[in-house]
Design an enzyme around this catalytic site. Structure first.
Site, PDB file in Angstrom:
ATOM      1  N   LYS A 165      12.621   8.676  43.018  1.00 11.75           N
ATOM      2  CA  LYS A 165      11.610   9.302  43.773  1.00 11.75           C
ATOM      3  C   LYS A 165      10.902   8.884  45.094  1.00 11.75           C
ATOM      4  CE  LYS A 165      10.842  12.957  40.275  1.00 11.75           C
ATOM      5  NZ  LYS A 165       9.764  13.674  39.439  1.00 11.75           N
ATOM      6  N   ALA A 191       3.111  10.141  38.776  1.00 13.63           N
ATOM      7  CA  ALA A 191       2.870  11.656  38.242  1.00 13.63           C
ATOM      8  C   ALA A 191       1.479  12.282  38.462  1.00 13.63           C
ATOM      9  CB  ALA A 191       3.229  11.792  36.827  1.00 13.63           C
TER      10      ALA A 191
END
Ligand code: ATR
Length: 274
Positions: free
Chosen positions: A66, A131
């Site tokens: 990511k 996150a």
């Protein structure tokens, strides 16, 4: 010919994304194929270039790529830039456009599926890694009274607050602390730590929860995580991360296809198969 998409990760065999997007395509009548794509750990950029050469229209990106996806994007949407990570790529007009639908997916699950509005609410965010970082802006956009970021390593939480300082509607809306400093209950408590991966739980005190608190773990599994069990035993309504998974996919599908799929029955179906 169908438009081609995939999810890139390493490992990737476990990914539920192809099933989710196949269900969305069926429901919306969109003609797409969506596959799993295993990229070598040192070969993410080459993999993306290969997909573009073969006419793919976009891709989702999962662990561990990511951050790299944010680096190779030629253009980043605002929410991906602030998240510092990309989970959705679209390939258009010679550009690689990076977006991040993880945070919007979480917020959609809380607001739409759980029916808990975030406006004027007090939100406790546990964890300050990737996150957690991805959900701060999407929550702020709903006008919460406060977001408190608690992290084991306090300095990382402080840095995250600093990073988002320019996005605040009013000072004090975002603050950081250590777990030992949590001294009141919250309307919404989100576990964005990776503790559940090792069947552990962050050391959040019981007083963070009360009747009416929604406690959400970003992880999901057959059984409730230690965090969910603890929160439930102190009066909270609990939710795992399966809704977030489906909603982040719906948001990516909407970006690519311009049509938003229904998620409720798919979510129910997936839960029954866990
Ligand atoms: P992710 O991309 O999943 O967020 P990450 O960036 O490595 O992964 O961040 C993991 C987060 O979980 C961090 O906030 C970490 O806390 P530290 O910054 O102190 O390392 C947190 N974390 C992991 N295991 C934890 C545990 N057992 N208790 C509390 N926090 C934990």
């Amino acid at each position: 010919m169908s438009d081609k998409y995939c999810v890139i990760g390493n490992p990737i065999a476990h990914s539920k994304s192809p099933d989710i997007h196949a269900a969305f395509a069926l429901e919306t009548g969109q003609d797409i194929v969506y596959e799993r794509c295993l990229a070598p750990l040192d070969g993410f950029a080459d993999t993306v270039r290969g997909l573009i050469a073969r006419g793919y229209r976009g891709a989702n990106v999962t662990v561990p790529f990511k951050l790299e996806a944010a680096d190779i994007a030629t253009r980043l949407e605002e929410r991906a830039r602030l998240a510092g990570a990309v989970n959705t790529l679209r390939f258009e007009d010679g550009e690689i456009v990076g977006d991040n639908t993880d945070g919007p997916g979480l917020v959609a699950d809380i607001v739409r599926n759980a029916g808990v509005p975030l406006a004027a609410k007090r939100v406790l965010l546990l964890g300050a890694g990737g996150a957690a970082r991805g959900v701060v802006l999407p929550i702020l956009q709903h006008g919460p009274a406060a977001i408190v970021i608690a992290n084991r390593t306090r300095a990382t939480a402080d840095a995250l607050v600093e990073h988002f300082a320019g996005q605040l509607a009013h000072p004090g809306q975002l603050s950081s602390c250590g777990f030992e400093d949590i001294g009141a209950s919250f309307d919404v408590v989100i576990n964005a730590t990776s503790a559940s991966l090792s069947s552990a739980m962050p050391p959040v005190p019981a007083l963070a929860f009360c009747q009416g608190t929604l406690a959400l773990d970003m992880m999901y599994g057959k059984t409730p995580s230690p965090f969910m069990q603890f929160a439930a035993s102190h009066g909270a309504a609990v939710r795992d991360g399966l809704g977030m998974l489906v909603e982040q996919a719906a948001e990516a599908f909407a970006i690519w296809r311009g049509v938003r799929p229904q998620t409720a029955s798919l979510l129910e179906q997936m839960r029954s198969k866990l």
